[in-house]
Write a protein that holds these residues in place. Structure first.
Motif, PDB file in Angstrom:
ATOM      1  N   THR A 152       0.830  -1.207   0.000  1.00 22.85           N
ATOM      2  CA  THR A 152       0.000   0.000   0.000  1.00 22.85           C
ATOM      3  C   THR A 152       0.866   1.260   0.000  1.00 22.85           C
ATOM      4  O   THR A 152       0.367   2.352  -0.240  1.00 22.85           O
ATOM      5  CB  THR A 152      -0.931   0.041   1.227  1.00 22.85           C
ATOM      6  OG1 THR A 152      -0.118  -0.114   2.384  1.00 22.85           O
ATOM      7  CG2 THR A 152      -1.991  -1.029   1.172  1.00 22.85           C
ATOM      8  N   GLN A 199       0.669  -2.415 -17.716  1.00 26.41           N
ATOM      9  CA  GLN A 199      -0.300  -1.783 -16.805  1.00 26.41           C
ATOM     10  C   GLN A 199       0.353  -0.651 -16.040  1.00 26.41           C
ATOM     11  O   GLN A 199       1.554  -0.712 -15.743  1.00 26.41           O
ATOM     12  CB  GLN A 199      -0.708  -2.804 -15.745  1.00 26.41           C
ATOM     13  CG  GLN A 199      -1.947  -3.589 -16.031  1.00 26.41           C
ATOM     14  CD  GLN A 199      -2.304  -4.421 -14.820  1.00 26.41           C
ATOM     15  OE1 GLN A 199      -1.441  -5.009 -14.183  1.00 26.41           O
ATOM     16  NE2 GLN A 199      -3.580  -4.459 -14.489  1.00 26.41           N
ATOM     17  N   LEU A 251      -0.436   1.233 -12.462  1.00 26.67           N
ATOM     18  CA  LEU A 251      -1.258   1.354 -11.256  1.00 26.67           C
ATOM     19  C   LEU A 251      -0.831   2.587 -10.484  1.00 26.67           C
ATOM     20  O   LEU A 251       0.373   2.821 -10.300  1.00 26.67           O
ATOM     21  CB  LEU A 251      -1.102   0.118 -10.354  1.00 26.67           C
ATOM     22  CG  LEU A 251      -1.929  -1.094 -10.760  1.00 26.67           C
ATOM     23  CD1 LEU A 251      -1.281  -1.818 -11.922  1.00 26.67           C
ATOM     24  CD2 LEU A 251      -2.067  -2.050  -9.592  1.00 26.67           C
ATOM     25  N   LYS A 304      -1.707   4.457  -6.838  1.00 26.31           N
ATOM     26  CA  LYS A 304      -2.372   4.250  -5.546  1.00 26.31           C
ATOM     27  C   LYS A 304      -3.205   2.958  -5.572  1.00 26.31           C
ATOM     28  O   LYS A 304      -4.337   2.919  -5.078  1.00 26.31           O
ATOM     29  CB  LYS A 304      -3.251   5.450  -5.176  1.00 26.31           C
ATOM     30  CG  LYS A 304      -2.425   6.720  -4.954  1.00 26.31           C
ATOM     31  CD  LYS A 304      -3.212   7.851  -4.352  1.00 26.31           C
ATOM     32  CE  LYS A 304      -4.039   8.598  -5.375  1.00 26.31           C
ATOM     33  NZ  LYS A 304      -4.673   9.808  -4.814  1.00 26.31           N
ATOM     34  N   GLY A 305      -2.676   1.954  -6.233  1.00 26.91           N
ATOM     35  CA  GLY A 305      -3.325   0.646  -6.250  1.00 26.91           C
ATOM     36  C   GLY A 305      -4.433   0.494  -7.283  1.00 26.91           C
ATOM     37  O   GLY A 305      -4.953  -0.593  -7.487  1.00 26.91           O
ATOM     38  N   GLU A 306      -4.769   1.591  -7.966  1.00 28.31           N
ATOM     39  CA  GLU A 306      -5.865   1.548  -8.944  1.00 28.31           C
ATOM     40  C   GLU A 306      -5.280   1.407 -10.353  1.00 28.31           C
ATOM     41  O   GLU A 306      -4.284   2.078 -10.682  1.00 28.31           O
ATOM     42  CB  GLU A 306      -6.654   2.865  -8.844  1.00 28.31           C
ATOM     43  CG  GLU A 306      -7.820   2.965  -9.809  1.00 28.31           C
ATOM     44  CD  GLU A 306      -8.370   4.398  -9.936  1.00 28.31           C
ATOM     45  OE1 GLU A 306      -9.368   4.565 -10.634  1.00 28.31           O
ATOM     46  OE2 GLU A 306      -7.777   5.328  -9.354  1.00 28.31           O
ATOM     47  N   ASP A 307      -5.877   0.556 -11.151  1.00 21.58           N
ATOM     48  CA  ASP A 307      -5.402   0.417 -12.531  1.00 21.58           C
ATOM     49  C   ASP A 307      -5.821   1.651 -13.332  1.00 21.58           C
ATOM     50  O   ASP A 307      -7.006   1.856 -13.600  1.00 21.58           O
ATOM     51  CB  ASP A 307      -5.994  -0.852 -13.156  1.00 21.58           C
ATOM     52  CG  ASP A 307      -5.381  -1.119 -14.538  1.00 21.58           C
ATOM     53  OD1 ASP A 307      -4.746  -0.200 -15.100  1.00 21.58           O
ATOM     54  OD2 ASP A 307      -5.539  -2.234 -15.051  1.00 21.58           O
ATOM     55  N   THR A 308      -4.827   2.481 -13.673  1.00 20.88           N
ATOM     56  CA  THR A 308      -5.122   3.737 -14.391  1.00 20.88           C
ATOM     57  C   THR A 308      -4.601   3.675 -15.822  1.00 20.88           C
ATOM     58  O   THR A 308      -4.488   4.716 -16.484  1.00 20.88           O
ATOM     59  CB  THR A 308      -4.479   4.951 -13.681  1.00 20.88           C
ATOM     60  OG1 THR A 308      -3.058   4.733 -13.635  1.00 20.88           O
ATOM     61  CG2 THR A 308      -4.996   5.134 -12.267  1.00 20.88           C
ATOM     62  N   ARG A 336      -7.569  13.033 -15.954  1.00 21.38           N
ATOM     63  CA  ARG A 336      -8.112  12.251 -14.837  1.00 21.38           C
ATOM     64  C   ARG A 336      -7.000  11.859 -13.877  1.00 21.38           C
ATOM     65  O   ARG A 336      -7.201  11.793 -12.669  1.00 21.38           O
ATOM     66  CB  ARG A 336      -8.826  10.987 -15.351  1.00 21.38           C
ATOM     67  CG  ARG A 336      -9.905  11.258 -16.380  1.00 21.38           C
ATOM     68  CD  ARG A 336     -11.249  11.583 -15.753  1.00 21.38           C
ATOM     69  NE  ARG A 336     -11.808  10.451 -15.038  1.00 21.38           N
ATOM     70  CZ  ARG A 336     -12.512   9.470 -15.594  1.00 21.38           C
ATOM     71  NH1 ARG A 336     -12.727   9.472 -16.903  1.00 21.38           N
ATOM     72  NH2 ARG A 336     -13.019   8.507 -14.872  1.00 21.38           N
ATOM     73  N   LYS A 337      -5.819  11.598 -14.431  1.00 27.02           N
ATOM     74  CA  LYS A 337      -4.696  11.209 -13.572  1.00 27.02           C
ATOM     75  C   LYS A 337      -4.220  12.403 -12.739  1.00 27.02           C
ATOM     76  O   LYS A 337      -3.872  12.240 -11.572  1.00 27.02           O
ATOM     77  CB  LYS A 337      -3.554  10.636 -14.403  1.00 27.02           C
ATOM     78  CG  LYS A 337      -3.920   9.297 -15.017  1.00 27.02           C
ATOM     79  CD  LYS A 337      -2.677   8.531 -15.371  1.00 27.02           C
ATOM     80  CE  LYS A 337      -3.038   7.344 -16.239  1.00 27.02           C
ATOM     81  NZ  LYS A 337      -1.989   6.346 -16.302  1.00 27.02           N
ATOM     82  N   ARG A 384      -6.225  12.811  -9.783  1.00 22.22           N
ATOM     83  CA  ARG A 384      -5.940  11.810  -8.743  1.00 22.22           C
ATOM     84  C   ARG A 384      -4.604  12.053  -8.057  1.00 22.22           C
ATOM     85  O   ARG A 384      -4.248  11.330  -7.127  1.00 22.22           O
ATOM     86  CB  ARG A 384      -5.935  10.404  -9.356  1.00 22.22           C
ATOM     87  CG  ARG A 384      -7.323   9.835  -9.585  1.00 22.22           C
ATOM     88  CD  ARG A 384      -7.224   8.600 -10.467  1.00 22.22           C
ATOM     89  NE  ARG A 384      -8.460   7.839 -10.518  1.00 22.22           N
ATOM     90  CZ  ARG A 384      -9.553   8.202 -11.155  1.00 22.22           C
ATOM     91  NH1 ARG A 384      -9.584   9.379 -11.783  1.00 22.22           N
ATOM     92  NH2 ARG A 384     -10.620   7.432 -11.168  1.00 22.22           N
TER      93      ARG A 384
END
Ligand SMILES: Nc1ncnc2c1ncn2[C@@H]1O[C@H](COP(=O)(O)OP(=O)(O)OP(=O)(O)O)[C@@H](O)[C@H]1O
Ligand SMILES: [Mg+2]
Length: 248
Positions: A4, A63, A65, A67-71, A78-79, A82
């Motif tokens: 995390t 891929q 990621l 903060k743990g989210e697949d972006t 949008r990034k 975040r």
């Protein structure tokens, strides 16, 4: 540290421009609080990796990621919202606009300067860069190269990043100015900002980074603690084009 704590996790990234492959296979991670350097010669694929990670160019494989989210497929806007913010190679300021307007554009993700939050952020950013505070009405393009890079960093900070990616801090700047700006980054990191520094001048980047990745031919050629890479003659010669000193 647990998983995390990983802010940015790039997994097996591949990126192409038409038929040309710029990033073949790059995996890289940045933990919260770290200052990570990405070094490598011209054309190694550093900026392309950044474009893939930030959503400016859609990767052809792998891929991203955050903060743990697949972006992986999220747009750059949008990034930014975040917390993934980039200071691009070449700065890309609006040269005809004032310093202040350039900063305000950085706050776009948070409702521009109309929001109370952005006003407070502006005060905070200007306290870090008193040089910019004195020059708010000046045209951005009329400032020195070092001041423009400062403005590019400050504009990035206006977006309240959790991770700030800086592509080629040193571009076109004198060594003394590069030193000063590297110190600014080290201070920002010491104050808690996580930074990914993409830089061709390896020795400068390795001097302030915790961990570093050497990119060659679109792949990670080496990675490890910066101090270890800085001491490794093979890294310097094979991947960064530095010649060994001739034996006396
Ligand atoms: N828009 C593009 N269209 C086609 N090819 C591109 C494009 N941008 C980069 N490339 C190619 O992709 C490869 C990687 O380029 P990239 O800019 O990512 O390298 P870099 O490591 O950032 O180099 P530098 O240190 O010069 O900034 C190079 O061969 C380059 O010519
Ligand atoms: Mg580049």
């Amino acid at each position: 540290m647990s998983d995390t704590d990983i802010l940015l996790d790039i997994r097996a990234l591949e990126l192409r421009y038409g038929a040309a492959v710029a990033v073949r296979d790059i995996s890289l991670s940045v933990k919260r609080g770290q200052l990570v350097a990405v070094i490598g010669n011209n054309g190694a694929g550093k900026s392309s990796m950044v474009r893939g990670a930030t959503g400016l160019v859609r990767p052809s494989g792998g891929q991203v990621l955050f903060k743990g989210e697949d972006t992986t497929r999220l747009s750059a806007d949008r990034k930014v919202a975040r917390g993934l913010v980039m200071v691009p190679e070449g700065r890309l300021l609006f040269p005809d606009q004032s310093v202040e307007d350039n900063l305000i554009l950085g706050a776009y993700a948070h409702g521009g300067l109309k929001s109370v939050r952005s006003k407070a952020t502006l005060e905070k950013v200007l306290s870090l860069f008193p040089r910019l505070k004195e020059r708010l009405p000046q045209q951005a393009g009329s400032m020195s190269g070092g001041e423009q890079q400062m403005l590019a960093i400050a504009r990035g900070l206006m977006a309240e990043p959790e991770l700030l990616i800086i592509d080629e801090l040193s571009l076109g700047l004198a060594p003394k100015i590069v030193d000063q700006l590297m110190r600014v980054l080290a201070d920002l990191n010491a104050a808690g900002l996580t930074i990914l520094l993409v830089e061709q001048l390896a020795s400068y980047a390795l001097a302030i980074a915790d961990h570093a990745y050497v990119i060659a031919n679109g792949r990670v050629a080496r990675h490890g603690p910066s101090a270890d890479l800085a001491r490794d003659p093979e890294v310097m010669e094979a991947f960064l084009g530095k010649k060994k000193k001739a034996a006396a």
